[in-house]
Write a protein that holds these residues in place. Structure first.
Motif, PDB file in Angstrom:
ATOM      1  N   SER A   2      21.063  22.143  86.888  1.00 51.54           N
ATOM      2  CA  SER A   2      21.321  23.362  87.660  1.00 51.54           C
ATOM      3  C   SER A   2      22.810  23.607  87.846  1.00 51.54           C
ATOM      4  O   SER A   2      23.233  24.730  88.157  1.00 51.54           O
ATOM      5  CB  SER A   2      20.634  23.293  89.029  1.00 51.54           C
ATOM      6  N   LYS A   3      23.622  22.569  87.632  1.00 51.91           N
ATOM      7  CA  LYS A   3      25.071  22.704  87.753  1.00 51.91           C
ATOM      8  C   LYS A   3      25.733  23.058  86.421  1.00 51.91           C
ATOM      9  O   LYS A   3      26.953  23.217  86.359  1.00 51.91           O
ATOM     10  CB  LYS A   3      25.675  21.411  88.303  1.00 51.91           C
ATOM     11  N   SER A   4      24.940  23.160  85.370  1.00 55.00           N
ATOM     12  CA  SER A   4      25.491  23.496  84.053  1.00 55.00           C
ATOM     13  C   SER A   4      25.865  24.967  83.992  1.00 55.00           C
ATOM     14  O   SER A   4      25.339  25.806  84.733  1.00 55.00           O
ATOM     15  CB  SER A   4      24.469  23.176  82.958  1.00 55.00           C
ATOM     16  N   GLU A   5      26.773  25.284  83.065  1.00 52.66           N
ATOM     17  CA  GLU A   5      27.251  26.662  82.899  1.00 52.66           C
ATOM     18  C   GLU A   5      27.415  26.973  81.414  1.00 52.66           C
ATOM     19  O   GLU A   5      27.657  26.072  80.608  1.00 52.66           O
ATOM     20  CB  GLU A   5      28.591  26.865  83.605  1.00 52.66           C
ATOM     21  N   ALA A   6      27.299  28.257  81.098  1.00 55.89           N
ATOM     22  CA  ALA A   6      27.495  28.693  79.714  1.00 55.89           C
ATOM     23  C   ALA A   6      28.205  30.032  79.699  1.00 55.89           C
ATOM     24  O   ALA A   6      27.965  30.890  80.557  1.00 55.89           O
ATOM     25  CB  ALA A   6      26.149  28.811  78.992  1.00 55.89           C
ATOM     26  N   SER A   7      29.093  30.199  78.718  1.00 49.64           N
ATOM     27  CA  SER A   7      29.757  31.490  78.529  1.00 49.64           C
ATOM     28  C   SER A   7      29.893  31.757  77.044  1.00 49.64           C
ATOM     29  O   SER A   7      30.184  30.846  76.263  1.00 49.64           O
ATOM     30  CB  SER A   7      31.134  31.509  79.199  1.00 49.64           C
ATOM     31  N   ILE A   8      29.657  33.015  76.664  1.00 54.77           N
ATOM     32  CA  ILE A   8      29.737  33.434  75.267  1.00 54.77           C
ATOM     33  C   ILE A   8      30.470  34.767  75.194  1.00 54.77           C
ATOM     34  O   ILE A   8      30.210  35.675  76.004  1.00 54.77           O
ATOM     35  CB  ILE A   8      28.337  33.601  74.631  1.00 54.77           C
ATOM     36  N   ASP A   9      31.388  34.905  74.234  1.00 54.46           N
ATOM     37  CA  ASP A   9      32.061  36.172  73.955  1.00 54.46           C
ATOM     38  C   ASP A   9      31.817  36.524  72.494  1.00 54.46           C
ATOM     39  O   ASP A   9      32.129  35.721  71.611  1.00 54.46           O
ATOM     40  CB  ASP A   9      33.555  36.067  74.224  1.00 54.46           C
ATOM     41  N   VAL A  10      31.269  37.717  72.253  1.00 55.64           N
ATOM     42  CA  VAL A  10      30.876  38.137  70.907  1.00 55.64           C
ATOM     43  C   VAL A  10      31.687  39.360  70.488  1.00 55.64           C
ATOM     44  O   VAL A  10      31.773  40.341  71.239  1.00 55.64           O
ATOM     45  CB  VAL A  10      29.365  38.481  70.867  1.00 55.64           C
TER      46      VAL A  10
ATOM     47  N   THR B 264      24.518  32.347  85.383  1.00 56.57           N
ATOM     48  CA  THR B 264      24.545  32.312  86.845  1.00 56.57           C
ATOM     49  C   THR B 264      23.616  31.243  87.404  1.00 56.57           C
ATOM     50  O   THR B 264      23.656  30.947  88.595  1.00 56.57           O
ATOM     51  CB  THR B 264      24.149  33.677  87.430  1.00 56.57           C
ATOM     52  N   GLY B 265      22.766  30.666  86.554  1.00 55.64           N
ATOM     53  CA  GLY B 265      21.852  29.633  87.021  1.00 55.64           C
ATOM     54  C   GLY B 265      21.131  28.977  85.861  1.00 55.64           C
ATOM     55  O   GLY B 265      20.902  29.599  84.822  1.00 55.64           O
ATOM     56  N   VAL B 266      20.775  27.705  86.037  1.00 58.18           N
ATOM     57  CA  VAL B 266      20.030  26.951  85.034  1.00 58.18           C
ATOM     58  C   VAL B 266      18.882  26.235  85.735  1.00 58.18           C
ATOM     59  O   VAL B 266      19.088  25.589  86.771  1.00 58.18           O
ATOM     60  CB  VAL B 266      20.920  25.927  84.310  1.00 58.18           C
ATOM     61  N   GLN B 267      17.698  26.337  85.166  1.00 59.15           N
ATOM     62  CA  GLN B 267      16.518  25.689  85.726  1.00 59.15           C
ATOM     63  C   GLN B 267      15.908  24.765  84.684  1.00 59.15           C
ATOM     64  O   GLN B 267      15.648  25.180  83.542  1.00 59.15           O
ATOM     65  CB  GLN B 267      15.490  26.732  86.158  1.00 59.15           C
TER      66      GLN B 267
END
Length: 200
Positions: free
Chosen positions: A69-77, A112-115
């Motif tokens: 749940s503390k993980s994050e991801a960002s992508i720019d295309v 914004t969130g990971v489950q």
């Protein structure tokens, strides 16, 4: 690092629990564009599917294997990298009828969130920005495993899917068919096959 995947584990992980092997994967990863696919599928003329992908993008994964749940991801295309196998169609998609790439050259995703759903299944929520409009989206991901490649890079792999209504991001261009219906579906399927390299 060994390979941690469902295919190589005999243990059964209860629903909602985190695979203990994932704890070893915590860290920051850079998405590898040469081994990653960010694609989409659209219904065309009510009878077939057109598939495409983006060829130019960058992304970062901050993984917390002990507490996903503390993980994050960002992508720019980069939107001018769209490729559907037809130059005419790609040029139309880049035009003001669709992505207006001169004004909006980039599509972005910020989680914004990971489950953790149990085992190798995860659900990521985040903000997707297209044409300057930001809307939430949900992505279902499966962890495919981790390994050290022949060059010494520690890699993780995920594949996933999502659906969206393009009209919610202002992508409303269409054409009516003589037989009824429209040329392009509002519903778009997104598909992901991600390989990411752990940063030193």
């Amino acid at each position: 690092m060994g390979i941690f995947s469902r295919k190589n584990s005999t243990a059964t992980v209860p629903a909602g629990a985190v695979n203990p092997d994932l704890a070893a994967l915590s860290g920051t990863y850079t998405v590898d564009p040469s081994h990653t696919t960010i694609g989409f599928v659209a219904r065309h003329a009510m009878v077939t599917n057109v598939k495409g992908a983006f060829q130019d993008f960058e992304g970062t994964l901050n993984l917390d294997g002990s507490d996903p749940s503390k993980s994050e991801a960002s992508i720019d295309v980069k939107m001018d990298s769209i490729d559907t196998g037809s130059a005419d169609r790609d040029n139309h998609l880049k035009s003001a009828d669709f992505f207006t790439i001169d004004e909006h050259p980039t599509m972005t995703f910020r989680s914004t969130g990971v489950q953790a759903l149990g085992g190798e299944e995860f659900r990521i929520t985040g903000d997707l920005t297209i044409l300057g409009t930001t809307k939430p989206i949900t992505i279902d991901l499966e962890f495919n495993g981790a390994a050290k490649d022949p060059f010494g890079n520690e890699r993780v792999g995920f594949e996933g899917k999502a659906e969206l209504l393009r009209s919610e991001w202002g992508l409303t261009w269409n054409a009516a068919l003589e037989t009824g219906g429209v040329l392009i579906s509002d519903k778009i399927k997104l598909v992901f096959d991600i390989s990411a390299i752990k940063q030193a």
